[in-house]
Design an enzyme around this catalytic site. Structure first.
Site, PDB file in Angstrom:
ATOM      1  N   LYS A   1       0.815  -1.246   0.092  1.00  0.00           N
ATOM      2  CA  LYS A   1       0.124   0.000   0.110  1.00  0.00           C
ATOM      3  C   LYS A   1       0.913   1.083  -0.021  1.00  0.00           C
ATOM      4  O   LYS A   1       0.683   2.352  -0.762  1.00  0.00           O
ATOM      5  CB  LYS A   1      -0.872  -0.086   1.044  1.00  0.00           C
ATOM      6  CG  LYS A   1      -1.835   1.092   1.307  1.00  0.00           C
ATOM      7  CD  LYS A   1      -2.747   1.098   2.364  1.00  0.00           C
ATOM      8  CE  LYS A   1      -3.746   0.143   2.239  1.00  0.00           C
ATOM      9  NZ  LYS A   1      -4.686   0.419   3.281  1.00  0.00           N
TER      10      LYS A   1
ATOM     11  N   ARG B   1      -6.077  -6.986   5.015  1.00  0.00           N
ATOM     12  CA  ARG B   1      -6.671  -8.189   5.068  1.00  0.00           C
ATOM     13  C   ARG B   1      -8.029  -8.091   4.579  1.00  0.00           C
ATOM     14  O   ARG B   1      -8.493  -9.304   4.628  1.00  0.00           O
ATOM     15  CB  ARG B   1      -6.988  -8.290   6.637  1.00  0.00           C
ATOM     16  CG  ARG B   1      -7.438  -7.152   7.406  1.00  0.00           C
ATOM     17  CD  ARG B   1      -7.327  -7.195   9.097  1.00  0.00           C
ATOM     18  NE  ARG B   1      -7.789  -6.199   9.782  1.00  0.00           N
ATOM     19  CZ  ARG B   1      -7.329  -4.927   9.977  1.00  0.00           C
ATOM     20  NH1 ARG B   1      -6.208  -4.745   9.273  1.00  0.00           N
ATOM     21  NH2 ARG B   1      -7.978  -4.128  10.576  1.00  0.00           N
TER      22      ARG B   1
ATOM     23  N   GLU C   1      -5.755  -9.487  13.715  1.00  0.00           N
ATOM     24  CA  GLU C   1      -5.283  -8.009  13.356  1.00  0.00           C
ATOM     25  C   GLU C   1      -6.733  -7.067  13.658  1.00  0.00           C
ATOM     26  O   GLU C   1      -6.454  -5.856  13.902  1.00  0.00           O
ATOM     27  CB  GLU C   1      -4.607  -7.932  11.868  1.00  0.00           C
ATOM     28  CG  GLU C   1      -3.864  -6.628  11.690  1.00  0.00           C
ATOM     29  CD  GLU C   1      -2.840  -6.681  10.585  1.00  0.00           C
ATOM     30  OE1 GLU C   1      -1.919  -6.905  10.684  1.00  0.00           O
ATOM     31  OE2 GLU C   1      -3.585  -6.310   9.631  1.00  0.00           O
TER      32      GLU C   1
ATOM     33  N   HIS D   1      -3.618 -36.190  13.603  1.00  0.00           N
ATOM     34  CA  HIS D   1      -2.492 -36.938  14.273  1.00  0.00           C
ATOM     35  C   HIS D   1      -1.515 -36.075  14.675  1.00  0.00           C
ATOM     36  O   HIS D   1      -0.376 -36.262  14.765  1.00  0.00           O
ATOM     37  CB  HIS D   1      -2.018 -37.538  12.596  1.00  0.00           C
ATOM     38  CG  HIS D   1      -2.954 -38.791  12.373  1.00  0.00           C
ATOM     39  ND1 HIS D   1      -2.977 -40.053  12.868  1.00  0.00           N
ATOM     40  CD2 HIS D   1      -3.942 -38.681  11.276  1.00  0.00           C
ATOM     41  CE1 HIS D   1      -3.775 -40.772  12.128  1.00  0.00           C
ATOM     42  NE2 HIS D   1      -4.365 -39.847  11.197  1.00  0.00           N
TER      43      HIS D   1
ATOM     44  N   LYS E   1       6.928  -2.263  13.482  1.00  0.00           N
ATOM     45  CA  LYS E   1       7.554  -1.950  12.184  1.00  0.00           C
ATOM     46  C   LYS E   1       8.646  -0.654  12.075  1.00  0.00           C
ATOM     47  O   LYS E   1       9.755  -0.791  11.924  1.00  0.00           O
ATOM     48  CB  LYS E   1       6.861  -1.838  11.082  1.00  0.00           C
ATOM     49  CG  LYS E   1       6.070  -3.148  10.433  1.00  0.00           C
ATOM     50  CD  LYS E   1       5.410  -3.104   8.987  1.00  0.00           C
ATOM     51  CE  LYS E   1       4.152  -2.147   9.234  1.00  0.00           C
ATOM     52  NZ  LYS E   1       3.548  -2.073   7.859  1.00  0.00           N
TER      53      LYS E   1
END
Length: 538
Positions: A214, A272, A357, A388, A501
């Site tokens: 973005k 998202r 988020e 399993h 970040k």
């Protein structure tokens, strides 16, 4: 500051009710009400959601609906879908539903829509038409690489929503890949070992790279882009092979990417929620325009259901309220998503970001700290593999984990595939029954006993295709909105991610050396010593 939802009579009524439900076994609920197996079921599009194995009664649902009314859920839904600025911390709308509102060949009049929604829908449609033209040109060989090779391989470079959505959908729709780009790889990690799975080795001249960010300043994405440019520049111009998807086209242009290879996304779409935007370019390139549009049509059908169907029959509202019930009143801190389909193996990863988020928040919209739990930890794996590995904990562990079983009820072409499909379905039903009802054998030794009374839902998807995948994605998107509305939080910002970040960038550039906390300083020294020791022995 507004009253917390936990201070309302509706919340208190649910707490009192939950105390009684916790003492009631699912075996008894079915014994007292055999018809619940058909009544506790909702349908949206081609999806059937059976929640009869959840620890709920008619009274539970009634009380949850009253809580939703108290929280202003319907108003929150309408505000979001109408394009109002529900993302209050960033003063913008959350317009992901506008991305798929208009079909590609639409002649729909948008004048009756609210201004923000109409404008966003038209803007998204315009850019999607550019996407379609580009995809068709690549597929027909009109757009080629520097050596005049047709593109055969795709590498998607992005992280978060720019990676998880396209990767999940690409693999889920493996039987619908029919364009010339028949191989795709998804690289996200800053660790270059992520490139080990890339399938373009020896075919660089026929590889198209789609770089999605973005801001076009994401460190992981730019590091991977630099690696691509370095590889390509050894032989030819790189701009033929790189496409950018970004809300900052000027930043993409700085990397030598020409305007016709830059596609626009917008601040009003969170990563998202962005698969239906130009962030889905890689998916459209691999499944084709028609299949991609069919996925958006599936999303749109659930949007219409979510907006118009009454709460007691609304699949997304009921699903979201059940999640609140399990998190806040039954006290279950996690939820497992178990798709019994190899094609849906990346769905749990995708839903982790979508839910955690969005709703991993601890203050309300007006900044009041909450005194109740919010987003559960979402995790999972594919069946029957997961049986399993971690199903032992689901059945006999000290922590109860609600489960969403995803049943991709396809009709295989060959008899041996039908037998495998039947075996998968048998395992889903067996696992759900064992969780709900246990072994029901008092003669068993304690270490063999399964007490049951562990909730689950089964979401049946007949024929996993672009349309039904779109329905499944939109169903979970709207369930997230419902939960956020009940908790009174902002599901559309992510400041925790952004701070991490920013701090990593400061550490990397040594701008915090004098301000680092003692633990970080110590860890840096340990890492430096390890590096120096390796250099000495090499």
């Amino acid at each position: 500051m507004a009253e917390l939802i936990s201070a309302t009579p509706e919340w208190a009524a649910l707490e009192a009710h939950a105390a009684k439900i916790k003492q009631t076994h699912l075996r008894d609920l079915f014994k007292d009400d055999p018809a619940r197996a058909g009544r506790y079921q909702t349908t949206v599009g081609d999806l059937v959601i059976d929640y009869s194995r959840q620890q709920v009664t008619d009274e539970t649902i009634e009380l949850l609906l009253e809580l939703a009314e108290k929280a202003g859920l319907q108003e929150r839904i309408q505000a979001t879908l109408n394009g109002e600025p529900v993302n209050t911390t960033e003063n913008r709308a959350a317009l992901h539903t506008a991305l798929r509102l208009l079909p590609l060949d639409t002649s729909q009049d948008t004048s009756a829509l609210p201004d923000p929604l109409a404008e966003a829908a038209q803007t998204a449609l315009k850019e999607r038409k550019r996407m379609a033209e580009f995809v068709q040109a690549v597929d027909k060989g009109v757009i080629r690489g520097s050596t005049d090779e047709e593109f055969k391989t795709l590498v998607n470079i992005g992280i978060g929503g720019s990676h998880l959505g396209p990767q999940m959908a690409y693999h889920a729709l493996a039987h619908h890949h029919h364009t010339s780009l028949f191989r795709a790889t998804f690289c996200a990690n800053l660790d270059f070992e992520d490139w080990a799975d890339a399938r373009f080795a020896g075919h660089l001249e026929s590889t198209l790279f789609v770089v999605t960010s973005k801001s076009f300043t994401t460190p992981e994405t730019l590091a991977n882009l630099a690696h691509v440019k370095e590889m390509i520049n050894e032989d030819w111009e790189n701009h033929y092979h790189i496409v950018a998807v970004t809300a900052a086209p000027e930043e993409a242009a700085k990397h030598g990417i020409p305007p016709e290879h830059i596609f626009n996304m917008w601040d009003w779409v969170g990563g998202r929620y962005s698969l239906a935007s130009v962030a889905g370019l890689s998916l459209m390139l691999t499944i084709g325009v028609d299949a991609y549009e069919d996925m958006l049509a599936g999303m749109r059908s659930v949007d219409v259901h979510f907006q118009n169907v009454s709460p007691e029959r609304n699949a997304a509202i009921i699903g979201g309220l059940l999640a609140v019930w399990n998190r806040n009143f039954m006290g279950y801190p996690t939820r497992a998503v178990l798709p019994y389909s190899h094609l849906l193996r990346y769905l749990p990863d995708y839903l982790q970001q979508l839910e955690m988020e969005s709703n991993g928040k601890s203050v309300t919209l007006d900044g009041t700290p909450v005194d109740y739990e919010t987003a559960p930890i979402v995790w999972g794996g594919t069946g029957t593999n997961s049986q399993h590995s971690f199903h032992q904990l689901l059945h006999q562990g000290t922590q109860i984990v609600p489960v969403d079983f995803i049943c991709a009820n396809d009709m295989p072409v060959f008899d041996d595939e039908l037998a495998q499909q039947d075996a998968l379905i048998a395992n889903i039903l067996a696992q759900a029954a064992a969780l709900a009802f246990g072994s029901n054998d008092d003669s068993l030794a304690l270490h063999r006993a399964l007490h049951g009374n562990r909730p689950s839902s089964i979401i049946s998807v007949y024929d996993l295709n672009p349309n039904t995948l779109g329905q499944l994605i939109a169903l979970y998107e709207h369930q997230v909105l419902v939960q956020g509305a009940i908790w009174g939080i902002n599901s559309f910002d992510q400041f925790g991610v952004e701070h991490g970040k920013h701090l990593a960038d400061q550490i990397l550039n040594r701008t915090l050396d004098t301000q680092l906390d003692p633990a970080t300083k110590n860890s840096l020294e340990v890492i430096k010593r390890q590096r120096n020791r390796k250099r000495l022995f090499n």
